[in-house]
Write a protein that holds these residues in place. Structure first.
Motif, PDB file in Angstrom:
ATOM      1  N   THR A 169      27.448  -7.997  -3.424  1.00 25.08           N
ATOM      2  CA  THR A 169      28.308  -8.104  -2.231  1.00 25.08           C
ATOM      3  C   THR A 169      29.486  -7.139  -2.286  1.00 25.08           C
ATOM      4  O   THR A 169      30.302  -7.115  -1.357  1.00 25.08           O
ATOM      5  N   SER A 229      31.773  -4.145  -1.701  1.00 24.91           N
ATOM      6  CA  SER A 229      31.809  -3.338  -0.477  1.00 24.91           C
ATOM      7  C   SER A 229      31.251  -1.933  -0.695  1.00 24.91           C
ATOM      8  O   SER A 229      30.573  -1.374   0.187  1.00 24.91           O
ATOM      9  N   VAL A 258      27.440  -2.291  -0.781  1.00 28.70           N
ATOM     10  CA  VAL A 258      26.910  -2.569   0.564  1.00 28.70           C
ATOM     11  C   VAL A 258      26.976  -1.314   1.430  1.00 28.70           C
ATOM     12  O   VAL A 258      26.006  -0.970   2.137  1.00 28.70           O
ATOM     13  N   SER A 303      17.004 -14.405   0.757  1.00 32.95           N
ATOM     14  CA  SER A 303      18.432 -14.648   0.958  1.00 32.95           C
ATOM     15  C   SER A 303      19.236 -13.964  -0.127  1.00 32.95           C
ATOM     16  O   SER A 303      18.739 -13.716  -1.240  1.00 32.95           O
ATOM     17  N   ARG A 312      22.882  -7.018   1.226  1.00 37.24           N
ATOM     18  CA  ARG A 312      22.690  -7.338   2.641  1.00 37.24           C
ATOM     19  C   ARG A 312      23.907  -6.942   3.484  1.00 37.24           C
ATOM     20  O   ARG A 312      25.023  -6.806   2.980  1.00 37.24           O
ATOM     21  N   GLU A 313      23.647  -6.723   4.718  1.00 36.53           N
ATOM     22  CA  GLU A 313      24.668  -6.260   5.659  1.00 36.53           C
ATOM     23  C   GLU A 313      25.871  -7.192   5.635  1.00 36.53           C
ATOM     24  O   GLU A 313      25.739  -8.405   5.730  1.00 36.53           O
ATOM     25  N   GLY A 314      27.062  -6.584   5.508  1.00 34.22           N
ATOM     26  CA  GLY A 314      28.297  -7.348   5.485  1.00 34.22           C
ATOM     27  C   GLY A 314      28.497  -8.171   4.232  1.00 34.22           C
ATOM     28  O   GLY A 314      29.462  -8.938   4.141  1.00 34.22           O
ATOM     29  N   ARG A 362      26.793 -10.623   3.420  1.00 35.89           N
ATOM     30  CA  ARG A 362      26.472 -12.013   3.751  1.00 35.89           C
ATOM     31  C   ARG A 362      25.094 -12.386   3.207  1.00 35.89           C
ATOM     32  O   ARG A 362      24.170 -11.556   3.183  1.00 35.89           O
ATOM     33  N   ASP A 377      22.896 -14.138   4.567  1.00 36.96           N
ATOM     34  CA  ASP A 377      21.869 -14.091   5.607  1.00 36.96           C
ATOM     35  C   ASP A 377      21.872 -12.776   6.375  1.00 36.96           C
ATOM     36  O   ASP A 377      21.241 -12.647   7.429  1.00 36.96           O
ATOM     37  N   GLY A 378      22.590 -11.775   5.837  1.00 37.64           N
ATOM     38  CA  GLY A 378      22.675 -10.485   6.513  1.00 37.64           C
ATOM     39  C   GLY A 378      21.374  -9.701   6.417  1.00 37.64           C
ATOM     40  O   GLY A 378      20.465 -10.028   5.642  1.00 37.64           O
ATOM     41  N   LYS A 379      21.294  -8.620   7.194  1.00 38.06           N
ATOM     42  CA  LYS A 379      20.112  -7.762   7.181  1.00 38.06           C
ATOM     43  C   LYS A 379      19.917  -7.140   5.799  1.00 38.06           C
ATOM     44  O   LYS A 379      20.857  -6.694   5.161  1.00 38.06           O
TER      45      LYS A 379
END
Length: 359
Positions: free
Chosen positions: A148, A150, A153, A223, A251-253, A255, A257-259
Motif C-alpha cells: 500500500t 504510495s 502504488v 483482495s 491495488r489502486e489507491g 485499497r 478492494d481497489g483495481k
C-alpha cells in the motif's frame, strides 16, 4: 500494521529434562547397587552353607568310622546337612527373585526416562515450528502493508522511469530497516520486475517472473487483504539463495478492494533465520540431537547439522498424527509436531522434527 524487524528467536532448554534425567540416572544407579549387594550377600551365604555341608559330610564319614558309638553323631550331621541345603535353596531363591525384580525395576526406569525424553522432544519440535510460524506471520503482515506504499502504488499504476526509480529508492529504505529480507520486487501484471530494493546487487529489473508459481498464485488473489506464502526454494535471480517468497497485490489507491495494478514480492532470507532456530534447540547437553524443519513433502528445509537442506527427504511416517514420537529404521527416536499456524498465517503443512541419533 505496525513495522517489524523480528528475526528468528532462539530456543534453548535445560531444567526439567536435565533434572528428570539426573533423578532417573540416580535411581537406576541405586537399584543396580542394591542388586549387586543382594547378589554378593546371597553368594556369601551360599559359600557358608557349602562349608556347613562339607563339615556335615566329614562328620558323617567320621561317625561311620566310629561305628555304634558314632551313630548319634551321624543323626546330628544329617540334620546340619539338611539345614545347609535349606539355607542354600533359600539363598538361591532370594537371589533369583531380587535379580528379576530389580531388573524389571531398572527396565521400567529406562522406559520412563525414554518416554520423558520423547515427550520433551515432541514439545521442542512444536516450539521450533511455532517460532518459525510466528516469524513468518510477520512476513505476511509486511508484504500486505508495503503493497500500500504510495511509491509502490504509483509505480504500478504508471511505471515511468522516474516512478520506477523512486519505488526502488523506497524499497531500499525498507530493506535498510528490515534486515531479514534479501530483496523486494515490484512486478507488473505480466510478471516483469519494475523495481527492486537492491538494484546495485541484484539486476532483476526488466526480467520476468511470470513462470514463478508464487507470481501466478498472487495474480489470482481477490483482495489486498490476501497473500501468498511460498515454500522454501533457491532463487537464481538472488544468487541461488534460499528464500521464502511472500506476495500481495498492489491495488489502486492502496485499497484492499481497489483495481489490481501489480504484485509485490518480498524475499525472506531463509537460511540464517532458520539456522538460528534449529541450532538453538537443546535438550540438556545431548549432542546427538538433530533438529529439523521439514515441509509438507517431508523435504528438509532447515537442519541443525546443516546437512540435506532442500535435497533430503525424511522417511517420516506420521500415520495421520499431528504429533508424536516414532523410531526410524535404525531404531533412533524421531519426534515431530505439525505446524499450528499463528494468527492469520495458517502454515504450509510444515513439521518441526527432532532425531536422536544412535551413539
Amino acid at each position: 500494521m505496525p513495522p517489524s524487524n523480528q528475526s528468528a528467536a532462539v530456543l534453548r532448554d535445560g531444567g526439567p529434562s536435565e533434572a528428570t534425567t539426573d533423578i532417573s540416572g540416580l535411581t537406576e544407579s541405586l537399584t543396580a547397587e542394591v542388586n549387586r549387594i543382594a547378589c554378593d550377600k546371597t553368594r556369601a551365604i551360599q559359600q557358608i552353607t557349602n562349608q556347613m555341608k562339607m563339615l556335615a559330610l566329614n562328620a558323617l564319614i567320621e561317625s561311620a568310622r566310629a561305628g555304634e558309638q558314632g551313630r548319634g553323631f551321624a543323626v546330628v550331621a544329617q540334620e546340619v546337612r539338611a539345614v545347609g541345603q535349606q539355607i542354600d535353596a533359600l539363598a538361591g531363591d532370594l537371589e533369583s527373585q531380587l535379580t528379576r525384580r530389580t531388573g524389571a525395576l531398572m527396565s521400567s526406569i529406562a522406559q520412563m526416562t525414554e518416554q520423558s525424553l520423547a515427550d520433551r522432544m515432541v514439545d521442542l519440535s512444536l516450539n521450533a515450528v511455532e517460532l518459525i510460524d510466528r516469524n513468518l506471520y510477520e512476513r505476511t503482515c509486511d508484504v500486505r502493508w508495503w503493497a500500500t506504499d504510495s511509491a509502490v502504488v504509483s509505480c504500478a499504476a504508471d511505471p515511468s522511469d522516474a516512478a520506477r526509480a523512486y519505488a526502488s529508492e523506497r524499497l531500499g529504505v525498507i530493506l535498510a530497516a528490515y534486515t531479514v529480507y534479501l530483496d523486494l520486487w515490484l512486478c507488473d501484471l505480466d510478471g516483469t520486475v519494475l523495481a527492486n530494493g537492491r538494484p546495485d546487487r541484484f539486476a532483476v529489473q526488466g526480467t520476468t517472473v511470470a513462470h514463478e508459481a508464487w507470481f501466478r498464485e498472487a495474480r489470482a488473489l481477490r483482495s489486498g487483504d490476501d497473500y501468498v506464502a511460498g515454500d522454501i526454494e533457491r532463487q537464481p535471480k538472488l544468487g541461488d539463495a534460499q528464500v521464502a517468497t511472500y506476495c500481495a497485490t498492489v491495488r489502486e489507491g492502496g485499497r484492499a478492494d481497489g483495481k489490481l495494478l501489480g504484485i509485490l514480492a518480498i524475499h525472506f532470507d531463509w537460511e540464517p533465520q532458520a539456522r538460528a532456530i534449529v541450532s538453538g534447540v537443546r535438550v540438556g547437553d545431548d549432542a546427538r540431537l538433530r533438529v529439523l524443519l521439514v515441509d509438507r513433502r517431508m523435504r528438509v528445509i532447515a537442519a541443525s547439522d546443516g546437512a540435506g537442506i532442500l535435497t533430503e527427504h525424511l522417511p517420516l511416517k506420521t500415520e495421520g498424527r499431528r504429533s508424536g514420537c516414532v523410531h526410524d529404521p535404525s531404531g533412533a527416536p524421531v519426534a515431530f509436531h505439525a505446524t499450528p499456524g499463528y494468527e492469520t498465517y495458517k502454515g504450509l503443512g510444515w513439521y518441526g522434527v527432532i532425531v536422536r541419533k544412535a551413539c
